[in-house]
Write a protein that holds these residues in place. Structure first.
Motif, PDB file in Angstrom:
ATOM      1  N   ILE A 109       1.002  -1.058   0.001  1.00  0.00           N
ATOM      2  CA  ILE A 109      -0.077  -0.003   0.039  1.00  0.00           C
ATOM      3  C   ILE A 109       1.139   1.293   0.094  1.00  0.00           C
ATOM      4  O   ILE A 109       1.706   1.383   0.765  1.00  0.00           O
ATOM      5  CB  ILE A 109      -0.909   0.104   1.175  1.00  0.00           C
ATOM      6  CG1 ILE A 109      -1.593  -1.396   1.428  1.00  0.00           C
ATOM      7  CG2 ILE A 109      -1.677   1.367   0.950  1.00  0.00           C
ATOM      8  CD1 ILE A 109      -2.380  -1.519   2.772  1.00  0.00           C
ATOM      9  N   GLY A 110       0.675   2.121  -1.133  1.00  0.00           N
ATOM     10  CA  GLY A 110       1.400   3.350  -1.033  1.00  0.00           C
ATOM     11  C   GLY A 110       0.506   4.412  -0.493  1.00  0.00           C
ATOM     12  O   GLY A 110       0.179   4.377   0.711  1.00  0.00           O
ATOM     13  N   CYS A 111       0.001   5.291  -1.422  1.00  0.00           N
ATOM     14  CA  CYS A 111      -0.952   6.480  -1.078  1.00  0.00           C
ATOM     15  C   CYS A 111      -2.263   5.782  -0.661  1.00  0.00           C
ATOM     16  O   CYS A 111      -3.053   6.358   0.084  1.00  0.00           O
ATOM     17  CB  CYS A 111      -1.038   7.227  -2.188  1.00  0.00           C
ATOM     18  SG  CYS A 111      -2.094   6.580  -3.801  1.00  0.00           S
ATOM     19  N   GLY A 112      -2.765   4.383  -1.109  1.00  0.00           N
ATOM     20  CA  GLY A 112      -3.784   3.742  -0.806  1.00  0.00           C
ATOM     21  C   GLY A 112      -5.039   3.920  -1.729  1.00  0.00           C
ATOM     22  O   GLY A 112      -5.994   3.482  -1.394  1.00  0.00           O
ATOM     23  N   TYR A 113      -4.854   4.905  -2.672  1.00  0.00           N
ATOM     24  CA  TYR A 113      -5.957   5.247  -3.424  1.00  0.00           C
ATOM     25  C   TYR A 113      -6.477   3.979  -4.264  1.00  0.00           C
ATOM     26  O   TYR A 113      -7.791   3.566  -4.416  1.00  0.00           O
ATOM     27  CB  TYR A 113      -5.583   6.336  -4.557  1.00  0.00           C
ATOM     28  CG  TYR A 113      -6.920   7.106  -5.171  1.00  0.00           C
ATOM     29  CD1 TYR A 113      -7.473   8.146  -4.528  1.00  0.00           C
ATOM     30  CD2 TYR A 113      -7.631   6.546  -6.239  1.00  0.00           C
ATOM     31  CE1 TYR A 113      -8.616   8.732  -4.816  1.00  0.00           C
ATOM     32  CE2 TYR A 113      -8.655   7.023  -6.837  1.00  0.00           C
ATOM     33  CZ  TYR A 113      -9.109   8.197  -6.145  1.00  0.00           C
ATOM     34  OH  TYR A 113     -10.341   8.611  -6.823  1.00  0.00           O
ATOM     35  N   CYS A 114      -5.673   3.346  -4.932  1.00  0.00           N
ATOM     36  CA  CYS A 114      -5.829   2.030  -5.511  1.00  0.00           C
ATOM     37  C   CYS A 114      -6.382   0.886  -4.935  1.00  0.00           C
ATOM     38  O   CYS A 114      -6.749  -0.152  -5.379  1.00  0.00           O
ATOM     39  CB  CYS A 114      -4.764   1.797  -6.686  1.00  0.00           C
ATOM     40  SG  CYS A 114      -3.304   1.007  -5.815  1.00  0.00           S
ATOM     41  N   CYS A 145      -1.504   0.768 -10.356  1.00  0.00           N
ATOM     42  CA  CYS A 145      -0.935   1.535  -9.081  1.00  0.00           C
ATOM     43  C   CYS A 145      -0.051   2.540  -9.557  1.00  0.00           C
ATOM     44  O   CYS A 145       1.026   2.131  -9.855  1.00  0.00           O
ATOM     45  CB  CYS A 145      -0.402   0.555  -7.912  1.00  0.00           C
ATOM     46  SG  CYS A 145       0.230   1.409  -6.726  1.00  0.00           S
ATOM     47  N   ARG A 146      -0.385   3.689  -9.600  1.00  0.00           N
ATOM     48  CA  ARG A 146       0.387   4.673  -9.803  1.00  0.00           C
ATOM     49  C   ARG A 146       1.821   5.091  -8.874  1.00  0.00           C
ATOM     50  O   ARG A 146       2.640   5.787  -8.841  1.00  0.00           O
ATOM     51  CB  ARG A 146      -0.297   6.212  -9.970  1.00  0.00           C
ATOM     52  CG  ARG A 146      -1.173   5.971 -11.278  1.00  0.00           C
ATOM     53  CD  ARG A 146      -1.648   7.114 -11.548  1.00  0.00           C
ATOM     54  NE  ARG A 146      -2.465   7.182 -12.857  1.00  0.00           N
ATOM     55  CZ  ARG A 146      -3.918   6.533 -13.180  1.00  0.00           C
ATOM     56  NH1 ARG A 146      -4.510   6.181 -11.942  1.00  0.00           N
ATOM     57  NH2 ARG A 146      -4.344   6.727 -14.073  1.00  0.00           N
ATOM     58  N   CYS A 147       1.677   4.208  -7.608  1.00  0.00           N
ATOM     59  CA  CYS A 147       2.823   4.537  -6.534  1.00  0.00           C
ATOM     60  C   CYS A 147       3.565   3.310  -6.942  1.00  0.00           C
ATOM     61  O   CYS A 147       4.702   3.221  -6.183  1.00  0.00           O
ATOM     62  CB  CYS A 147       2.129   4.268  -5.177  1.00  0.00           C
ATOM     63  SG  CYS A 147       1.327   5.677  -4.797  1.00  0.00           S
ATOM     64  N   CYS A 198       3.138  -0.293  -6.701  1.00  0.00           N
ATOM     65  CA  CYS A 198       3.197  -1.171  -5.987  1.00  0.00           C
ATOM     66  C   CYS A 198       2.642  -2.581  -6.596  1.00  0.00           C
ATOM     67  O   CYS A 198       2.609  -3.597  -5.684  1.00  0.00           O
ATOM     68  CB  CYS A 198       2.220  -1.154  -4.749  1.00  0.00           C
ATOM     69  SG  CYS A 198       2.460   0.506  -3.658  1.00  0.00           S
TER      70      CYS A 198
HETATM   71 FE1  FES Z   1      -0.960   4.870  -4.511  1.00  0.00          FE
HETATM   72 FE2  FES Z   1      -1.602   2.483  -5.747  1.00  0.00          FE
HETATM   73  S1  FES Z   1      -0.952   2.995  -3.755  1.00  0.00           S
HETATM   74  S2  FES Z   1      -1.960   4.726  -6.432  1.00  0.00           S
END
Ligand code: FES
Length: 192
Positions: free
Chosen positions: A132-137, A167-169, A171
């Motif tokens: 989990i990065g920013c969590g949006y996806c 996932c744009r972060c 992940c």
């Molecule tokens: Fe940020 Fe997937 S965790 S877009």
């Protein structure tokens, strides 16, 4: 969370007779979300996403662009199938008019954890694999992964890579590990 099927009291008639006029049952579309039954009496063309977020206040499911073409963050499971909550309207769910014996069944990310608050194995695996990065996806990944594991206990890397999520972060690799970890635990294959 909105209470289902609440009665409305009719206004007192003028003239002071004290008689309350009966109100006809309101038509609507029945659906079940995370095990709770609701009746949508508003615009039947409302996209499922806004019903979930604005009416039921289930904000885990995210906007993912027009027609759900973005990160897959809007994915939910409807009657066992992966569905873009942006692209489908309440009406299009074909979930039955009022009085339907079997309303459509919607599962969102809020419905994954157990009633005791224990994380679903996929949620725990995402935490354990730091997926989990920013969590949006993340909600969309979780729903897509659940639908995949429900129909294929031991998916291949290709199966996972073909999920309609992004996932744009960056992940993806850790997401794949998380899904394989759950698959290994449930299928008895200890090689994720
Ligand atoms: Fe940020 Fe997937 S965790 S877009």
């Amino acid at each position: 969370m909105a209470a289902p099927l609440q009665a409305q009291s009719a206004p007192a008639p003028s003239g002071g007779t004290g008689i309350i006029a009966p109100e006809k049952a309101r038509e609507g579309i029945d659906l079940e979300v995370n095990g709770e039954r609701f009746r949508h009496t508003g615009d039947p063309k409302m996209p499922l996403l806004w019903y979930l977020r604005d009416v039921l206040r289930l904000t885990g499911t995210k906007y993912a662009g027009e027609r759900g073409s973005g990160s897959g963050a809007d994915l939910v499971i409807v009657n066992g199938k992966l569905v873009s909550a942006v692209a489908v309207t309440i009406e299009e769910l074909h979930i039955g008019k009022s009085g339907s014996e079997r309303p459509g069944n919607v599962l969102t990310v809020e419905g994954l954890a157990g009633g005791d608050g224990k994380l679903h194995p996929l949620q725990q695996a995402f935490v354990d694999e730091d997926a989990i990065g920013c969590g949006y996806c993340t909600p969309g990944w979780l729903m897509a992964a659940k639908e995949l594991l429900d129909r294929k206990r031991n998916p291949s890397d290709d199966d996972i890579d073909q999920l309609p999520n992004l996932c744009r972060c960056g992940c993806q690799t850790r997401v794949r590990r998380a899904i394989k970890r759950v698959a290994a635990a449930t299928s008895g294959n200890n090689k994720p």
